[in-house]
Design an enzyme around this catalytic site. Structure first.
Site, PDB file in Angstrom:
ATOM      1  N   ASN A  11     103.276  46.645  36.240  1.00 17.44           N
ATOM      2  CA  ASN A  11     104.635  47.333  36.532  1.00 17.44           C
ATOM      3  C   ASN A  11     104.970  48.179  35.059  1.00 17.44           C
ATOM      4  O   ASN A  11     105.593  47.135  34.394  1.00 17.44           O
ATOM      5  CB  ASN A  11     105.595  46.408  37.191  1.00 17.44           C
ATOM      6  N   LYS A  13     107.569  49.980  34.570  1.00 18.50           N
ATOM      7  CA  LYS A  13     109.068  50.113  34.305  1.00 18.50           C
ATOM      8  C   LYS A  13     109.085  51.590  33.664  1.00 18.50           C
ATOM      9  O   LYS A  13     108.543  52.396  33.911  1.00 18.50           O
ATOM     10  CB  LYS A  13     109.687  49.036  33.420  1.00 18.50           C
ATOM     11  N   HIS A 103     113.155  44.389  42.714  1.00 21.91           N
ATOM     12  CA  HIS A 103     112.594  43.934  41.401  1.00 21.91           C
ATOM     13  C   HIS A 103     114.058  43.337  40.937  1.00 21.91           C
ATOM     14  O   HIS A 103     115.003  43.850  40.949  1.00 21.91           O
ATOM     15  CB  HIS A 103     112.077  44.746  40.572  1.00 21.91           C
ATOM     16  N   GLU A 105     115.337  43.705  37.889  1.00 16.52           N
ATOM     17  CA  GLU A 105     116.185  44.585  37.303  1.00 16.52           C
ATOM     18  C   GLU A 105     117.017  45.573  38.240  1.00 16.52           C
ATOM     19  O   GLU A 105     117.991  46.013  37.612  1.00 16.52           O
ATOM     20  CB  GLU A 105     115.251  45.374  36.282  1.00 16.52           C
ATOM     21  N   GLU A 175     108.680  36.188  41.100  1.00 18.96           N
ATOM     22  CA  GLU A 175     109.151  36.546  39.698  1.00 18.96           C
ATOM     23  C   GLU A 175     110.182  35.727  39.142  1.00 18.96           C
ATOM     24  O   GLU A 175     111.240  36.142  39.397  1.00 18.96           O
ATOM     25  CB  GLU A 175     109.211  37.917  39.182  1.00 18.96           C
ATOM     26  N   GLY A 181     109.506  39.149  30.691  1.00 18.55           N
ATOM     27  CA  GLY A 181     109.754  39.708  29.478  1.00 18.55           C
ATOM     28  C   GLY A 181     110.039  38.891  28.444  1.00 18.55           C
ATOM     29  O   GLY A 181     110.472  39.257  27.208  1.00 18.55           O
ATOM     30  N   SER A 221     105.646  37.534  32.330  1.00 20.41           N
ATOM     31  CA  SER A 221     104.792  37.188  31.108  1.00 20.41           C
ATOM     32  C   SER A 221     103.373  36.780  31.184  1.00 20.41           C
ATOM     33  O   SER A 221     102.779  36.052  30.479  1.00 20.41           O
ATOM     34  CB  SER A 221     105.529  35.997  30.198  1.00 20.41           C
TER      35      SER A 221
HETATM   36  P1  PGA Z   1     106.636  40.892  31.986  1.00 20.94           P
HETATM   37  O1  PGA Z   1     107.375  41.803  33.504  1.00 20.94           O
HETATM   38  O2  PGA Z   1     105.363  40.789  32.522  1.00 20.94           O
HETATM   39  O3  PGA Z   1     106.684  41.784  31.028  1.00 20.94           O
HETATM   40  O4  PGA Z   1     107.295  39.759  31.999  1.00 20.94           O
HETATM   41  C1  PGA Z   1     107.162  41.295  34.892  1.00 20.94           C
HETATM   42  C2  PGA Z   1     107.871  42.324  35.640  1.00 20.94           C
HETATM   43  O5  PGA Z   1     108.986  42.367  35.463  1.00 20.94           O
HETATM   44  O6  PGA Z   1     107.341  42.676  36.630  1.00 20.94           O
END
Ligand code: PGA
Length: 260
Positions: A11, A13, A103, A105, A175, A181, A221
């Site tokens: 992903n 982003k 997601h 976000e 998630e 992140g 992560s």
């Molecule tokens: P990350 O993000 O691997 O940077 O923790 C995962 C995601 O938001 O899909």
């Protein structure tokens, strides 16, 4: 485990413009070919910004790269006066295999609710693509030990009115928001606890065939250094990878987890 091919989905982003995307996709494909990647063991996919899709499509189709790709969001609407939005038809026309919906976000910054995410999943399915439907708890819920009932309530809502066949075809990404992140990865047991509970819920709602077939990813992560342990868990069928997917060599190692 049933015949579920693990899905390792990057992903991106809001990172990498279309020029940079071409470089990353080529390097990723090169690393996979170099390692004699077997796509029946693990599927490599990238979820890219809308503006990168045409470039990624041209590379994947033109050079027959061992990758699938998709978008990170979709409009609820089919067409019309929705300035700034992108329809499922537009994404299907670019041969997207997947669309991420819900997601954390999008939930946090764009007010997307489980009901909206359910509608988006339906729009993606109607467009002939596969939704990657995201669920996951925040830290306060985890601290209270309420992650399983919380996530199952999300699952009930985001899968509402979908048929067993539709759910069998889609991907659910678990998630935990506190792990996104942050470098704070859930333990393999944490991931299994919730992914296993999601599969059991799908069995309860829609039967064994759907629950055997649905792919359930862990995200938060994920790195080459922790992916093998996570993937050893019976109900973890892949990963949704943010930060680590921007580095093609690192992401290739994640896709190639099965060689270790
Ligand atoms: P990350 O993000 O691997 O940077 O923790 C995962 C995601 O938001 O899909």
């Amino acid at each position: 485990m049933a015949n579920r091919v693990p899905l390792m989905a990057g992903n991106w982003k809001m990172n990498l413009n279309h020029v940079e995307a071409a470089g990353v996709v080529q390097k990723l494909a090169w690393s996979l070919k170099d390692a004699k990647h077997d796509a029946s063991q693990s599927e490599a996919a990238v979820m890219v910004p809308f503006t990168d899709l045409r470039t990624v499509q041209t590379l994947v189709e033109g050079d027959k790269l061992p990758l699938t790709y998709g978008a990170q969001d979709v409009s609820l609407h089919a067409s019309g006066a929705y300035t700034g939005e992108i329809s499922a038809d537009m994404l299907a026309k670019l041969s997207c295999a997947y669309v991420v919906v819900g997601h954390s976000e999008r939930r946090d910054y764009h007010g997307e609710t489980d009901e909206i995410i359910n509608e988006k999943a339906k729009v993606v399915l109607a467009g002939g693509m596969i939704p990657i439907v995201c669920v996951g708890e925040k830290l306060d819920i985890r601290k209270a030990g309420e992650q399983v009932p919380f996530v199952l309530a999300q699952v009930d809502k985001v899968l509402a009115d979908l048929s067993a066949e539709q759910v069998a075809s889609l991907v659910i990404a678990y998630e935990p928001v506190w792990a996104i992140g942050t470098g704070e990865v859930a333990t393999p047991d944490d991931a299994q606890e919730v992914c296993g509970a999601i599969r059991a819920r799908v069995a309860e709602l829609l039967g064994a065939e759907a629950s055997d077939a649905v792919r359930i990813q862990y995200g938060g992560s994920v790195k080459s250094g922790n992916v093998v342990e996570l993937m050893a868990k019976p109900d973890v069928d892949g990963a949704l990878v943010g930060g680590a997917s921007l580095d093609p060599e690192e992401f290739a190692k994640i896709v190639l987890f099965y060689q270790r």
